[in-house]
Design a protein around this motif. Structure first.
Motif, PDB file in Angstrom:
ATOM      1  N   TRP A   1      16.349  52.075  37.276  1.00  0.00           N
ATOM      2  CA  TRP A   1      16.811  52.154  38.759  1.00  0.00           C
ATOM      3  C   TRP A   1      17.790  51.247  39.056  1.00  0.00           C
ATOM      4  O   TRP A   1      18.638  51.324  39.867  1.00  0.00           O
ATOM      5  CB  TRP A   1      15.427  52.310  39.537  1.00  0.00           C
ATOM      6  N   GLU A   2      17.573  49.854  38.562  1.00  0.00           N
ATOM      7  CA  GLU A   2      18.143  48.870  39.121  1.00  0.00           C
ATOM      8  C   GLU A   2      19.801  48.823  38.567  1.00  0.00           C
ATOM      9  O   GLU A   2      20.548  48.217  39.125  1.00  0.00           O
ATOM     10  CB  GLU A   2      17.793  47.387  38.538  1.00  0.00           C
ATOM     11  N   ASP A   3      20.122  49.888  37.762  1.00  0.00           N
ATOM     12  CA  ASP A   3      21.530  49.931  37.378  1.00  0.00           C
ATOM     13  C   ASP A   3      22.314  50.872  38.326  1.00  0.00           C
ATOM     14  O   ASP A   3      23.578  50.944  38.172  1.00  0.00           O
ATOM     15  CB  ASP A   3      21.473  50.370  35.863  1.00  0.00           C
ATOM     16  N   GLY A   4      21.530  51.653  39.031  1.00  0.00           N
ATOM     17  CA  GLY A   4      22.288  52.347  40.005  1.00  0.00           C
ATOM     18  C   GLY A   4      23.179  51.709  41.015  1.00  0.00           C
ATOM     19  O   GLY A   4      22.457  50.542  41.271  1.00  0.00           O
ATOM     20  N   GLY A   5      24.181  51.940  41.345  1.00  0.00           N
ATOM     21  CA  GLY A   5      24.964  51.201  42.609  1.00  0.00           C
ATOM     22  C   GLY A   5      26.476  51.435  42.195  1.00  0.00           C
ATOM     23  O   GLY A   5      26.946  52.053  41.464  1.00  0.00           O
ATOM     24  N   SER A   6      27.096  50.758  43.060  1.00  0.00           N
ATOM     25  CA  SER A   6      28.703  50.631  43.127  1.00  0.00           C
ATOM     26  C   SER A   6      29.134  49.485  42.285  1.00  0.00           C
ATOM     27  O   SER A   6      28.791  48.263  42.523  1.00  0.00           O
ATOM     28  CB  SER A   6      29.243  50.548  44.513  1.00  0.00           C
ATOM     29  N   TYR A   7      30.056  49.654  41.758  1.00  0.00           N
ATOM     30  CA  TYR A   7      30.680  48.840  40.470  1.00  0.00           C
ATOM     31  C   TYR A   7      32.298  48.507  40.878  1.00  0.00           C
ATOM     32  O   TYR A   7      32.966  49.544  40.993  1.00  0.00           O
ATOM     33  CB  TYR A   7      30.554  49.025  38.950  1.00  0.00           C
ATOM     34  N   THR A   8      32.914  47.434  40.366  1.00  0.00           N
ATOM     35  CA  THR A   8      34.094  47.431  40.473  1.00  0.00           C
ATOM     36  C   THR A   8      34.452  46.110  39.506  1.00  0.00           C
ATOM     37  O   THR A   8      33.583  45.524  38.737  1.00  0.00           O
ATOM     38  CB  THR A   8      34.797  46.443  41.646  1.00  0.00           C
ATOM     39  N   CYS A   9      35.532  46.132  38.972  1.00  0.00           N
ATOM     40  CA  CYS A   9      36.134  45.275  37.846  1.00  0.00           C
ATOM     41  C   CYS A   9      37.485  44.671  38.255  1.00  0.00           C
ATOM     42  O   CYS A   9      38.391  45.242  39.092  1.00  0.00           O
ATOM     43  CB  CYS A   9      36.163  45.783  36.666  1.00  0.00           C
ATOM     44  N   GLU A  10      37.829  43.488  37.755  1.00  0.00           N
ATOM     45  CA  GLU A  10      38.936  43.022  37.886  1.00  0.00           C
ATOM     46  C   GLU A  10      39.118  42.201  36.505  1.00  0.00           C
ATOM     47  O   GLU A  10      38.446  41.850  35.910  1.00  0.00           O
ATOM     48  CB  GLU A  10      39.075  42.112  39.185  1.00  0.00           C
ATOM     49  N   TYR A  11      40.418  41.355  36.589  1.00  0.00           N
ATOM     50  CA  TYR A  11      40.781  40.885  35.379  1.00  0.00           C
ATOM     51  C   TYR A  11      41.946  39.446  35.584  1.00  0.00           C
ATOM     52  O   TYR A  11      42.585  39.597  36.783  1.00  0.00           O
ATOM     53  CB  TYR A  11      41.259  41.772  34.149  1.00  0.00           C
ATOM     54  N   HIS A  12      42.151  38.663  34.584  1.00  0.00           N
ATOM     55  CA  HIS A  12      43.104  37.719  34.546  1.00  0.00           C
ATOM     56  C   HIS A  12      43.249  37.282  33.271  1.00  0.00           C
ATOM     57  O   HIS A  12      42.570  37.666  32.198  1.00  0.00           O
ATOM     58  CB  HIS A  12      42.472  36.438  35.351  1.00  0.00           C
ATOM     59  N   ARG A  13      44.408  36.794  33.090  1.00  0.00           N
ATOM     60  CA  ARG A  13      44.730  36.335  31.633  1.00  0.00           C
ATOM     61  C   ARG A  13      43.814  35.182  31.250  1.00  0.00           C
ATOM     62  O   ARG A  13      43.608  34.176  32.012  1.00  0.00           O
ATOM     63  CB  ARG A  13      46.220  35.785  31.625  1.00  0.00           C
ATOM     64  N   ILE A  14      43.436  34.913  30.224  1.00  0.00           N
ATOM     65  CA  ILE A  14      42.316  34.183  29.426  1.00  0.00           C
ATOM     66  C   ILE A  14      43.241  32.638  29.520  1.00  0.00           C
ATOM     67  O   ILE A  14      42.447  31.825  29.816  1.00  0.00           O
ATOM     68  CB  ILE A  14      42.122  34.213  28.003  1.00  0.00           C
ATOM     69  N   THR A  15      44.302  32.482  29.379  1.00  0.00           N
ATOM     70  CA  THR A  15      45.028  31.428  29.740  1.00  0.00           C
ATOM     71  C   THR A  15      45.382  30.994  31.004  1.00  0.00           C
ATOM     72  O   THR A  15      45.753  29.740  31.180  1.00  0.00           O
ATOM     73  CB  THR A  15      46.222  31.312  28.776  1.00  0.00           C
ATOM     74  N   ASP A  16      45.269  31.467  32.061  1.00  0.00           N
ATOM     75  CA  ASP A  16      45.694  31.521  33.379  1.00  0.00           C
ATOM     76  C   ASP A  16      44.641  32.055  34.362  1.00  0.00           C
ATOM     77  O   ASP A  16      44.827  33.228  34.792  1.00  0.00           O
ATOM     78  CB  ASP A  16      47.073  32.310  33.573  1.00  0.00           C
ATOM     79  N   GLN A  17      43.563  31.390  34.844  1.00  0.00           N
ATOM     80  CA  GLN A  17      42.601  31.659  35.486  1.00  0.00           C
ATOM     81  C   GLN A  17      42.963  31.439  36.941  1.00  0.00           C
ATOM     82  O   GLN A  17      42.136  31.859  37.749  1.00  0.00           O
ATOM     83  CB  GLN A  17      41.436  30.844  34.972  1.00  0.00           C
ATOM     84  N   ASN A  18      44.255  31.167  37.467  1.00  0.00           N
ATOM     85  CA  ASN A  18      44.514  31.139  38.715  1.00  0.00           C
ATOM     86  C   ASN A  18      45.114  32.452  39.335  1.00  0.00           C
ATOM     87  O   ASN A  18      45.615  32.563  40.488  1.00  0.00           O
ATOM     88  CB  ASN A  18      45.511  29.892  39.082  1.00  0.00           C
ATOM     89  N   HIS A  19      45.507  33.227  38.651  1.00  0.00           N
ATOM     90  CA  HIS A  19      46.243  34.610  38.963  1.00  0.00           C
ATOM     91  C   HIS A  19      45.367  35.765  38.354  1.00  0.00           C
ATOM     92  O   HIS A  19      45.208  36.030  37.058  1.00  0.00           O
ATOM     93  CB  HIS A  19      47.535  34.652  38.085  1.00  0.00           C
ATOM     94  N   TRP A  20      44.933  36.435  39.281  1.00  0.00           N
ATOM     95  CA  TRP A  20      43.894  37.454  38.967  1.00  0.00           C
ATOM     96  C   TRP A  20      44.659  39.028  39.612  1.00  0.00           C
ATOM     97  O   TRP A  20      45.438  38.895  40.400  1.00  0.00           O
ATOM     98  CB  TRP A  20      42.745  37.265  39.811  1.00  0.00           C
ATOM     99  N   SER A  21      43.812  39.985  39.040  1.00  0.00           N
ATOM    100  CA  SER A  21      44.238  41.149  39.436  1.00  0.00           C
ATOM    101  C   SER A  21      43.594  41.513  40.881  1.00  0.00           C
ATOM    102  O   SER A  21      42.804  40.850  41.061  1.00  0.00           O
ATOM    103  CB  SER A  21      43.918  42.355  38.463  1.00  0.00           C
ATOM    104  N   TYR A  22      44.045  42.557  41.522  1.00  0.00           N
ATOM    105  CA  TYR A  22      43.290  43.174  42.385  1.00  0.00           C
ATOM    106  C   TYR A  22      42.304  43.726  42.128  1.00  0.00           C
ATOM    107  O   TYR A  22      42.168  44.433  41.000  1.00  0.00           O
ATOM    108  CB  TYR A  22      44.291  44.016  43.328  1.00  0.00           C
ATOM    109  N   PRO A  23      40.919  43.911  42.846  1.00  0.00           N
ATOM    110  CA  PRO A  23      39.973  44.502  42.413  1.00  0.00           C
ATOM    111  C   PRO A  23      40.027  46.209  42.349  1.00  0.00           C
ATOM    112  O   PRO A  23      40.938  46.699  42.855  1.00  0.00           O
ATOM    113  CB  PRO A  23      38.724  44.370  43.434  1.00  0.00           C
TER     114      PRO A  23
END
Length: 159
Positions: free
Chosen positions: A88-110
């Protein structure tokens, strides 16, 4: 003379747009669920998140949950987040985003959200053969089948 509030506002605006606090530079990833968004309790489901570039770290977030799942994808553009036994706890709304492993200051939009619905397993409805009082079979039933209401271990059959 500029007021202190104007200077503060411009400083914050410049910091936000210069990447000092991190910025959104990558396009939002695509997110989907397979085999289906509606999953029976105990069933398996996989959430996939795909970006445009290799060597990215993907973050899967569930709405209302502080925890996140993280997966580094060095050679591809897609992360897979399996849920092997849905509860039951797995139900819900999910999003994802990403960034380059070598540059954690620049992200994707969700990503756009995707919703998982955890549901009770469904079983086919049972059918009960029916008999008329004279013993003639009714639609869906046939002569000689047990009649409901007999004592345990004693089937009453029409003759």
């Amino acid at each position: 003379m500029a007021s202190a509030l104007t200077v503060l506002f411009l400083s914050c605006w410049l910091a936000g747009h210069s990447g000092v606090w991190g910025s959104r530079e990558y396009p939002k990833p695509t997110i989907w669920v397979s085999p289906s968004r509606v999953v029976a309790l105990g069933g398996n489901v996989t959430i996939r998140c795909e970006g445009l570039y290799p060597d990215m770290e993907f973050f899967l977030r569930k709405a209302g949950d502080q925890n996140q799942q993280v997966q580094w994808v060095p050679d591809g553009t897609m992360a897979e987040f399996p849920i092997p036994s849905v509860g039951w706890e797995d139900g819900g709304s999910y999003t994802c985003e990403y960034h380059r492993i070598t540059d954690q200051n620049h992200w994707s939009y969700p990503s756009d959200p995707v919703k998982i619905i955890a549901a009770e397993p469904s079983y086919p409805k049972p059918s009960i053969p029916l008999l008329s009082p004279s013993g003639e079979g009714l639609p869906g039933g046939s002569r000689g089948h047990p009649v409901l209401g007999a004592a345990p271990g004693h089937a009453v059959c029409a003759e």
